[in-house]
Design an enzyme around this catalytic site. Sequence first.
Site, PDB file in Angstrom:
ATOM      1  CE  LYS A   1       1.346  49.182  85.055  1.00 46.46           C
ATOM      2  NZ  LYS A   1       0.687  48.451  86.132  1.00 46.46           N
TER       3      LYS A   1
ATOM      4  CG  ASN B   1       1.149  44.778  94.731  1.00 47.43           C
ATOM      5  OD1 ASN B   1       2.229  44.454  95.253  1.00 47.43           O
ATOM      6  ND2 ASN B   1       0.534  44.041  93.841  1.00 47.43           N
TER       7      ASN B   1
ATOM      8  CE1 TYR C   1       7.495  44.596  86.687  1.00 47.19           C
ATOM      9  CE2 TYR C   1       7.867  46.183  84.937  1.00 47.19           C
ATOM     10  CZ  TYR C   1       7.596  45.892  86.259  1.00 47.19           C
ATOM     11  OH  TYR C   1       7.436  46.914  87.163  1.00 47.19           O
TER      12      TYR C   1
ATOM     13  CG  ASP D   1       9.164  55.053  71.811  1.00 48.84           C
ATOM     14  OD1 ASP D   1       8.293  54.231  71.529  1.00 48.84           O
ATOM     15  OD2 ASP D   1      10.173  54.795  72.495  1.00 48.84           O
TER      16      ASP D   1
ATOM     17  CE  LYS E   1      10.160  48.910  85.873  1.00 47.90           C
ATOM     18  NZ  LYS E   1      10.167  50.369  85.614  1.00 47.90           N
TER      19      LYS E   1
ATOM     20  CB  SER F   1       8.881  46.654  90.243  1.00 50.94           C
ATOM     21  OG  SER F   1       7.951  45.686  90.639  1.00 50.94           O
TER      22      SER F   1
ATOM     23  CG  ASN G   1      -1.800  45.147  88.121  1.00 48.00           C
ATOM     24  OD1 ASN G   1      -1.442  46.116  87.483  1.00 48.00           O
ATOM     25  ND2 ASN G   1      -0.980  44.136  88.400  1.00 48.00           N
ATOM     26  CG  LEU G   2      -7.127  42.260  93.456  1.00 51.46           C
ATOM     27  CD1 LEU G   2      -7.917  41.051  92.954  1.00 51.46           C
ATOM     28  CD2 LEU G   2      -6.635  42.028  94.873  1.00 51.46           C
TER      29      LEU G   2
HETATM   30  C1  WQD Z   1      -2.191  40.863  93.243  1.00 49.67           C
HETATM   31  C2  WQD Z   1      -2.841  39.617  93.839  1.00 49.67           C
HETATM   32  C3  WQD Z   1      -2.915  37.772  92.315  1.00 49.67           C
HETATM   33  C4  WQD Z   1      -5.733  39.682  89.524  1.00 49.67           C
HETATM   34  C5  WQD Z   1       2.195  42.950  89.684  1.00 49.67           C
HETATM   35  C6  WQD Z   1       3.587  43.064  89.147  1.00 49.67           C
HETATM   36  C7  WQD Z   1       4.341  44.083  89.933  1.00 49.67           C
HETATM   37  C8  WQD Z   1       3.580  45.389  89.927  1.00 49.67           C
HETATM   38  C9  WQD Z   1       2.175  45.195  90.472  1.00 49.67           C
HETATM   39  C10 WQD Z   1       4.510  46.760  88.214  1.00 49.67           C
HETATM   40  C11 WQD Z   1      -2.108  38.338  93.459  1.00 49.67           C
HETATM   41  C12 WQD Z   1      -4.321  38.254  92.668  1.00 49.67           C
HETATM   42  C13 WQD Z   1      -4.877  39.434  90.591  1.00 49.67           C
HETATM   43  C14 WQD Z   1      -6.912  38.922  89.397  1.00 49.67           C
HETATM   44  C15 WQD Z   1      -6.346  37.729  91.409  1.00 49.67           C
HETATM   45  N1  WQD Z   1       3.543  45.928  88.630  1.00 49.67           N
HETATM   46  N2  WQD Z   1      -5.197  38.474  91.510  1.00 49.67           N
HETATM   47  N3  WQD Z   1      -7.183  37.963  90.347  1.00 49.67           N
HETATM   48  O1  WQD Z   1       1.088  40.264  90.642  1.00 49.67           O
HETATM   49  O2  WQD Z   1       1.392  41.253  92.984  1.00 49.67           O
HETATM   50  O3  WQD Z   1       2.257  42.492  91.010  1.00 49.67           O
HETATM   51  O4  WQD Z   1       1.562  44.208  89.644  1.00 49.67           O
HETATM   52  O5  WQD Z   1       5.417  47.231  88.837  1.00 49.67           O
HETATM   53  O6  WQD Z   1       5.599  44.261  89.338  1.00 49.67           O
HETATM   54  O7  WQD Z   1       4.215  41.804  89.324  1.00 49.67           O
HETATM   55  O8  WQD Z   1      -0.189  42.345  91.377  1.00 49.67           O
HETATM   56  O9  WQD Z   1      -2.547  43.002  91.181  1.00 49.67           O
HETATM   57  O10 WQD Z   1      -1.588  41.358  89.485  1.00 49.67           O
HETATM   58  O11 WQD Z   1      -1.997  40.629  91.837  1.00 49.67           O
HETATM   59  O12 WQD Z   1      -6.627  36.846  92.244  1.00 49.67           O
HETATM   60  O13 WQD Z   1      -7.739  39.079  88.446  1.00 49.67           O
HETATM   61  O14 WQD Z   1      -4.155  39.496  93.295  1.00 49.67           O
HETATM   62  O15 WQD Z   1      -2.859  36.350  92.251  1.00 49.67           O
HETATM   63  O16 WQD Z   1      -2.192  37.459  94.578  1.00 49.67           O
HETATM   64  P1  WQD Z   1       1.147  41.462  91.529  1.00 49.67           P
HETATM   65  P2  WQD Z   1      -1.628  41.863  90.891  1.00 49.67           P
END
Ligand code: WQD
Length: 337
Positions: free
Chosen positions: A84, A178, A148, A58, A152, A124, A198-199
Site C-alpha cells: 500500500k 486516511n 497502488y 502468502d 485497487k 482506498s 504517511n504523516l
Molecule cells: C497526508 C498529507 C502529504 C508525510 C496515502 C495513500 C492512501 C492511503 C493513505 C493507503 C499529505 C503530507 C505526509 C510527510 C507531509 N494509503 N505529508 N509530510 O498521501 O493522503 O494518502 O496514505 O490506502 O492511499 O495515498 O497520506 O499521510 O502520506 O499524506 O507533509 O512526511 O501529509 O503531503 O498532504 P496520503 P499521507
Amino acid sequence: MSILVTGGAGYIGSHTCVELLDAGFEVIVVDNFSNSKSVVLNRIESITGKPLKLYAIDLLHREALEGVFEVNAIEAVIHLAGLKAVGESVDNPLWYYKNNITGTLNLLEIMNKYKVNKMVFSSSATVYGASSSVPNSEDSPLKANNPYGRSKLMIEEILGDLYRSNPDWYISILRYFNPVGAHESGRIGEDPHGIPNNLMPHISRVAVGRSDRLSIFGSDYDTPDGTGVRDYIHVVDLAKGHLKALEKINRVSGINYYNLGTGRGHSVLEVIKMFESVTGRNIPYSLTNRRPGDIDKCYADPTKAKVELDWVARKTLSDMCRDAWRWQKNNPNGYEG
Ligand code: WQD
C-alpha cells in the site's frame, strides 16, 4: 463459522480483528508478515481475551491458502492483505500488480471453489482521481494515478465483473480515506517498516525522538494555510465500519461501495498543532517541496455509509492524536521493542 481476515496482523487488520472478536465472531488470520509482526496476534488476544487462528501464508501460495479453506468453515472474508505504499508502487509496479491482483484472484478462485461468496474488500480513496471535486462521493470520477491506486481500482472492477457473472455474491467495497490513531489500550498501532510514508507516523516518530523534524511536503496548495488537506479517520472507527459492512453482506446480496471517512478535512499544519496541543510534545518542521503525486485536498462525503450501513465516524482529530501518541510512547520502537 469463522471470518477470514487477510492481512489481519497489519495496522487496519489488527484493529478490525479486535472489533470482530469483541463482537463475538470467530476469527482466522492469514498474513505473510511482509509488513507486520506475528507478535501483533498475541496483543490482539491479550486485548480481547479471546483466541484467534493464524496461518502465516502468502496469498500467492495457492495450495497453502486452499488448505485454510479445506479445514475451516469460513462464512465470509475481510480482504485487507496488500502492498500500500504509493511511492514504492511507482518504483515497483509489477511487484504491486502481482502481489495485490494475483493474490486477490487466488483468493477469489478458492472462495468460489469452497462456495464462500461474501467479501468485504479494503479499497482506498486513492481511486478517486486528483481532479475529483471534494467532498468525494461514491459516484465521483474514478482515476487512480499510481500503480497502488490502479491495483485497487482494478480489483474493484474484478469484483464488479464477478458479481455481474454471479449475482449470488455479497460484496462491500470500502474506500478508506486516511486512517490514523490506535486502539485505546496503546497495545496495537501503526508500525510502518523503515521510513514512514504517511504523516501521522512521521509526527509520532518526531515526538518520540526517532526523527529530528518533520518535512511538510508543499505549502503552496490551494488550501487555507497552503498545506495539504486530508480526511483523517480514527482506525477504530474504520474497523467498526468493517463490522457494519459485514452485517450488510450477511443480509443483502449485491455489490456496494462505501466511503469510510469523517467528511471533514484537516491540513498538515492543523494536524501538527492538534498533536502538539494534545500531547504537549513539540513537533519541529521544515516547509519543503511538494511530494510528486500529492493533491491539494481530499475528503469524503460519508452519507451513503451512514444511510446504508448505519455507520458514522465518531472520534475526533484530538482522539486520533492522543491515541497515536499513546501507542508510540508505549512502543517507541514499534513492535520491535
Ligand atoms: C497526508 C498529507 C502529504 C508525510 C496515502 C495513500 C492512501 C492511503 C493513505 C493507503 C499529505 C503530507 C505526509 C510527510 C507531509 N494509503 N505529508 N509530510 O498521501 O493522503 O494518502 O496514505 O490506502 O492511499 O495515498 O497520506 O499521510 O502520506 O499524506 O507533509 O512526511 O501529509 O503531503 O498532504 P496520503 P499521507
